[in-house]
Write an enzyme that holds these catalytic residues in place. Structure first.
Site, mmCIF file in Angstrom:
data_model
loop_
_atom_site.group_PDB
_atom_site.id
_atom_site.type_symbol
_atom_site.label_atom_id
_atom_site.label_comp_id
_atom_site.label_asym_id
_atom_site.label_seq_id
_atom_site.Cartn_x
_atom_site.Cartn_y
_atom_site.Cartn_z
ATOM 1 C CD GLN A 1 -3.904 -4.958 6.292
ATOM 2 O OE1 GLN A 1 -3.407 -3.860 5.408
ATOM 3 N NE2 GLN A 1 -4.532 -5.763 5.541
ATOM 4 C CG ASP B 1 -10.454 -0.131 4.224
ATOM 5 O OD1 ASP B 1 -10.021 -0.762 2.628
ATOM 6 O OD2 ASP B 1 -9.447 -0.928 4.746
ATOM 7 C CE LYS C 1 -4.200 -1.847 1.936
ATOM 8 N NZ LYS C 1 -4.273 -2.747 3.214
#
Ligand code: NDP
Length: 291
Positions: free
Chosen positions: A97, A120, A53
């Site tokens: 995460q 997200d 990322k």
């Protein structure tokens, strides 16, 4: 008949080039889009994703920060850092995460992210927005699938879409996004009887289960579009999908490979959501479309 292969690497490259132009436009106005990634513990798979990322951010002109915590960190400490990031004008997108270690409540940690920085799309507000059709930040994996369908010119409206899997991060939002675009949607789960009877009726079949080759050619309608979200590591170390690619590619109209299908699109859409967040944070006189 041999299916057209939907090349996720090539499509991701094309989409990232578009994102880069938007990131540069913002940077020229003095606002470089910024993403913060929060990672807890030393799960090797998560570390690889986080590194990828960060690399993708720098290639697209996005500033990124990684906030690492030891496995035994307290929930308060993680949430305190997220609140700091919520107030940091350098940061426009925040990603935690997953999975988090069991002593941390993922739902509470995600809920502490400012809605307008939830790149997200997992915050309950954004989930609700998706359900009502007023999407703010679409979750990255199903958003990537929708982008692949769009880029490959595959119509969704009026099609019968079958989604196998009902997780909160893939299956459910995928079904909602297809529904939003006018598909007739069937969702299959581990409890579904006669899975093949459903999958064989799909014009668009999206498989997000996590079981190698659970879908084979006999379960696919000729000419269908088959999207394989699954990522399974085999005993020989190789990655394979939920779809038996070799047999299905002889019957489907379009199919995604694993690796090199949906995976590269997921990170791409995270970059897109971060840029979108940065654009939305600008005052209207900067000339951005705030629709
Ligand atoms: P989950 O384990 O959270 O969900 C799996 C789903 O599959 C569940 O809803 C389960 O049903 C369903 N399922 C299990 N067995 C069957 C069966 N025999 N028939 C029909 N449905 C079944 O997984 P995720 O959604 O998180 O991930 C799915 C896969 O996608 C994994 O391989 C993961 O690695 C991959 N993935 C890939 C991404 C990418 O970027 N390409 C991103 C995210 C995930 P039930 O609810 O009834 O248990």
């Amino acid at each position: 008949m041999s299916a057209k292969i939907m090349d996720g690497n090539a499509l991701a490259k094309e989409v990232r080039a578009e994102w880069k132009v938007r990131a540069e436009r913002l940077t020229k106005k003095g606002v470089q889009p910024g993403l913060a990634v929060v990672i807890v513990g030393d799960n090797p798979a998560s570390s690889i994703y986080v590194r990828n990322k960060a690399k993708a951010c720098s290639e697209t002109g996005i500033y990124s920060e990684v906030h690492e915590f030891p496995e035994n960190v307290s929930q308060d400490e993680v949430m305190r850092r997220i609140r700091e990031l919520n107030n940091n004008p350098r940061i426009h997108g925040i990603l935690v995460q997953l999975p988090l270690p069991p002593h941390l409540e993922s739902s509470k940690v995600i809920a502490s992210i400012a809605v307008e920085k939830d790149a997200d799309g997992f915050h309950l507000y954004n989930v609700g927005a998706l359900v009502t059709g007023n999407t703010v930040f679409p979750p990255c994996t199903p958003y990537g699938v929708m982008k692949m369908l769009e880029k490959c010119g595959i119509p969704v409206e009026g099609q019968h879409a079958v989604v196998v899997g009902r997780s909160n991060i893939v299956g459910k939002p995928m079904a909602l996004m297809l529904l939003q675009k006018g598909a007739t949607v069937t969702i299959c789960t581990s409890k579904t009887r006669e899975l093949a009877e459903h999958t064989r009726r799909a014009d668009i079949l999206v498989v997000a289960v996590g079981k190698p080759h659970i879908i084979n050619a006999s379960m696919v309608k000729a000419g269908a579009t088959v999207i394989d979200v699954g990522i399974n590591r085999m005993p020989d170390g190789k990655l394979t999908g939920d779809v038996d690619f070799e047999s299905v590619k002889e019957k489907a109209g379009h199919v995604t490979p694993v690796p090199g299908g949906v995976g590269p699109m997921t990170i791409t859409m995270l970059l897109g959501n971060t840029i979108e967040a940065a654009e939305r944070a600008q005052p209207p006189e900067h000339g951005f479309n705030h629709n």
